[in-house]
Structures are given as C-alpha cells and as structure tokens.
Design a protein around this motif. Structure first.
Motif, PDB file in Angstrom:
ATOM      1  N   GLN A 108     -33.611 -42.893  41.593  1.00  0.00           N
ATOM      2  CA  GLN A 108     -34.568 -42.278  40.678  1.00  0.00           C
ATOM      3  C   GLN A 108     -35.657 -41.546  41.451  1.00  0.00           C
ATOM      4  O   GLN A 108     -36.092 -40.464  41.059  1.00  0.00           O
ATOM      5  CB  GLN A 108     -35.230 -43.350  39.802  1.00  0.00           C
ATOM      6  N   ALA A 109     -36.083 -42.160  42.545  1.00  0.00           N
ATOM      7  CA  ALA A 109     -37.133 -41.547  43.359  1.00  0.00           C
ATOM      8  C   ALA A 109     -36.683 -40.177  43.859  1.00  0.00           C
ATOM      9  O   ALA A 109     -37.425 -39.201  43.782  1.00  0.00           O
ATOM     10  CB  ALA A 109     -37.485 -42.456  44.534  1.00  0.00           C
ATOM     11  N   GLU A 140     -37.283 -33.027  41.205  1.00  0.00           N
ATOM     12  CA  GLU A 140     -37.832 -32.434  39.980  1.00  0.00           C
ATOM     13  C   GLU A 140     -39.241 -31.917  40.219  1.00  0.00           C
ATOM     14  O   GLU A 140     -39.601 -30.840  39.759  1.00  0.00           O
ATOM     15  CB  GLU A 140     -37.882 -33.499  38.881  1.00  0.00           C
ATOM     16  N   LEU A 141     -40.021 -32.703  40.930  1.00  0.00           N
ATOM     17  CA  LEU A 141     -41.419 -32.366  41.176  1.00  0.00           C
ATOM     18  C   LEU A 141     -41.574 -31.369  42.326  1.00  0.00           C
ATOM     19  O   LEU A 141     -42.689 -30.982  42.668  1.00  0.00           O
ATOM     20  CB  LEU A 141     -42.218 -33.632  41.504  1.00  0.00           C
ATOM     21  N   LEU A 193     -44.588 -42.757  42.241  1.00  0.00           N
ATOM     22  CA  LEU A 193     -43.629 -41.861  41.586  1.00  0.00           C
ATOM     23  C   LEU A 193     -43.234 -42.387  40.199  1.00  0.00           C
ATOM     24  O   LEU A 193     -42.514 -41.712  39.461  1.00  0.00           O
ATOM     25  CB  LEU A 193     -42.374 -41.700  42.445  1.00  0.00           C
ATOM     26  N   GLU A 194     -43.660 -43.587  39.913  1.00  0.00           N
ATOM     27  CA  GLU A 194     -43.327 -44.225  38.636  1.00  0.00           C
ATOM     28  C   GLU A 194     -41.819 -44.359  38.445  1.00  0.00           C
ATOM     29  O   GLU A 194     -41.268 -43.980  37.408  1.00  0.00           O
ATOM     30  CB  GLU A 194     -43.925 -43.456  37.461  1.00  0.00           C
ATOM     31  N   VAL A 195     -41.157 -44.887  39.462  1.00  0.00           N
ATOM     32  CA  VAL A 195     -39.709 -45.120  39.379  1.00  0.00           C
ATOM     33  C   VAL A 195     -39.401 -46.552  39.799  1.00  0.00           C
ATOM     34  O   VAL A 195     -40.271 -47.260  40.312  1.00  0.00           O
ATOM     35  CB  VAL A 195     -38.923 -44.138  40.265  1.00  0.00           C
ATOM     36  N   GLN A 234     -34.345 -38.239  42.600  1.00  0.00           N
ATOM     37  CA  GLN A 234     -34.229 -37.324  41.467  1.00  0.00           C
ATOM     38  C   GLN A 234     -35.602 -36.784  41.052  1.00  0.00           C
ATOM     39  O   GLN A 234     -35.787 -35.579  40.906  1.00  0.00           O
ATOM     40  CB  GLN A 234     -33.568 -38.060  40.297  1.00  0.00           C
ATOM     41  N   LYS A 235     -36.555 -37.691  40.900  1.00  0.00           N
ATOM     42  CA  LYS A 235     -37.896 -37.300  40.462  1.00  0.00           C
ATOM     43  C   LYS A 235     -38.584 -36.412  41.499  1.00  0.00           C
ATOM     44  O   LYS A 235     -39.229 -35.416  41.154  1.00  0.00           O
ATOM     45  CB  LYS A 235     -38.754 -38.535  40.193  1.00  0.00           C
ATOM     46  N   ALA A 236     -38.407 -36.767  42.758  1.00  0.00           N
ATOM     47  CA  ALA A 236     -39.043 -35.994  43.825  1.00  0.00           C
ATOM     48  C   ALA A 236     -38.515 -34.559  43.845  1.00  0.00           C
ATOM     49  O   ALA A 236     -39.275 -33.613  44.066  1.00  0.00           O
ATOM     50  CB  ALA A 236     -38.809 -36.662  45.173  1.00  0.00           C
ATOM     51  N   GLU A 265     -28.311 -39.461  38.326  1.00  0.00           N
ATOM     52  CA  GLU A 265     -29.438 -39.462  37.394  1.00  0.00           C
ATOM     53  C   GLU A 265     -30.351 -40.656  37.638  1.00  0.00           C
ATOM     54  O   GLU A 265     -31.342 -40.835  36.936  1.00  0.00           O
ATOM     55  CB  GLU A 265     -28.926 -39.484  35.946  1.00  0.00           C
TER      56      GLU A 265
END
Lengths: 137, 137
Positions: free
Chosen positions: B125-126, B132-133, B118-120, B128-130, A89
DNA sequence: CCATTTTTGGTACTTTCGTATGAGGGGTAA
DNA sequence: TTACCCCTCATACGAAAGTACCAAAAATGG
C-alpha cells in the motif's frame, strides 16, 4: 512505414486542396468566407492533435500498454493475474480472498505459484517486476 | 485551476479576435486572404498541439516529477524516504538494513513511522500511495 | 472420453512484517 | 539549557506472508 507515408501524403494533398478551395472561395465569391476559415481551423486543429499523438506514440514510448503476450509467456493463469493485480493495489491475502470469494489458503497457493513464475520472493518484488515487464498498469 | 481558467479564457478571446480579424480582412479587403487563412491554420495547429499536450499531462499523468514539497508536507524524514525507496524496490527489512548499515530493528521503526505518515498498513500500500502522491518514481 | 491445466482448499511450519514501548545519543532552535 | 525531532537499537508479541506437500473438483483441449 508504408502506412505513414500514405497517411501523410493524403494529409498534404488534402491541405493543398483546402488551400486551393479557400483561395477560390475567397477570391471569387464572398459568400462562405467564415465557413472556409472555420473548416481550415478545424482541419488544422485535428492535424495538431494527430501529430501530437503520433509524436507521443513514436518518440516517447507507449505509456503502459499491457503486454498480454508476455503474461502467457510466463504461464500466468487468469486467476493468478487477477491476484497479481490485487497485490499491486496493496491488498492482503485475506482481503484478496474476500474480494474474489475464495479462501485465504487458495490465495496463498496462487501467490506462491505466481512468485515462482515471476521469479520473485516477495509481493513488493512481484509488483516491481510486473511493472517492469509491462504486465500490470 | 485558476491558471487553467485564465489560459483558456485567453485562448478563447484570441480565437474570437482572430475570427473578427479574418471576417474584416476577407469582407472588406482582398489583399491578404491567404495570409489570414495561413494564420488561422498555424494558430489552430498550435492549439491542437497544446491541447494534446495538456490532455496527456492531466489524463495520463505527469511524467514522474517527484514532489519534494509533498514529502515535507507529510513530515517524512530523509531516512524514512530512503527506506521508502528501498521498499519500492522490493527489498525486505533485513536487506534494507544491510544496505543502509543499520539493524533490522531500526528499519522496522522507520517503516512503522513511515506507514503512519502515509496512512497505510502494508508496504505494498505504501508503494502504491507513494506513487499516487508522486513522491517516488 | 481422457489428459492436462486450472482452481480450489487444506495442514503445518518458517519467515517476514508490523506495532507497542522504551531508551540513549545527536543536532537544532527557542 | 531545555524542548523537540531524528536516528539508532532493542524486546516482545501478534499478524501476515510465504513454502512444502497434498488432494480433489472443475474447466479445457484433443
């Protein structure tokens, strides 16, 4: 396989029965024609859903079913697995400690042991490998 | 969203029309009752398949189509994107530098800029966010 | 109850990561 | 040509991450 054959036999039989019923109903009485159509509609709608589900399960692949067996296989303990999830996460060791109410030291210990079991050197690798092994979502 | 509403409006309209048709056919003529039932069956079977597909696409996830538009949107450059991919593969900055034939310093610069976009705050986190996006596989 | 595993916590140290800041070269569009 | 972005590289610093080694409760399984 036996199960599939039986299931489909049942479905085919049911469908044929339904057609016979609709034929009888519509030909010899006009009372429930809408009901018959509605029943046919619902049955075939459900069949569509069922077939689509079957197809997805067999053809594509199971989308992210966690392999608990493999987790045991690797000797990963409950706590270590929890931490693995938190890592995926994107949480830091400190944040994980705060969420699980233990010290950062403890988290580090778990992380280190986890990495040995996963045979990785970094948390990004751990996440990648864990996903490959289907042990996390 | 607009598209979904239009689609479902169309489906509902079609279904209502079909019901009207079946009602008319069955009530006032007995010639094509089996045909009507068959049409209803096929239509609802297809609807079931369609709904199942929609559900899989929305609920589960689109099966990994990379959103190049979003990458541009975030202002992520080519090099930054390459590095994002390497990060998701679990590589260290040093290893990334070696693979792309640049110094670790350069990698760090790219990574830092990437994280801002990416605002991480961390590479996990990067990743995970990538995902997600939908900008990486 | 005993053996084992799990969980917890610590110290000490090295490595990696991430940020701030500056700077030079190259390409591109106004 | 100037302004702007991209890529490159560097120094320096602080913050995480990771390893090695140790130790002691707590839970678990016989």
């Amino acid at each position: 396989m036996k199960k599939t054959i039986l299931t489909f036999s049942g479905i085919i039989f049911g469908v044929l029965a339904l057609f016979q019923l609709s034929h009888y109903q519509i030909t010899y009485s006009h009372l429930y024609s809408e009901v018959v159509v509605a029943i046919v509609a619902v049955v075939f709608l459900l069949m569509g859903l069922f077939i689509a589900k079957k197809k997805r399960q067999t053809a594509n692949e199971v989308p992210s079913t966690i392999d608990h067996h493999k987790i045991e296989n690797l000797g990963i303990s409950k706590r270590e697995y929890e931490i693995l999830q938190k890592i995926s996460e994107g949480l830091s060791n400190k944040e994980i400690g705060a969420r699980l109410f233990v010290s950062e030291h403890t988290v580090k210990t778990h992380v280190s042991n986890l990495f040995q079991k996963l045979e990785v050197k970094r948390r990004t690798q751990a996440v990648q490998k864990a996903k490959e092994l289907n042990i996390i979502a």
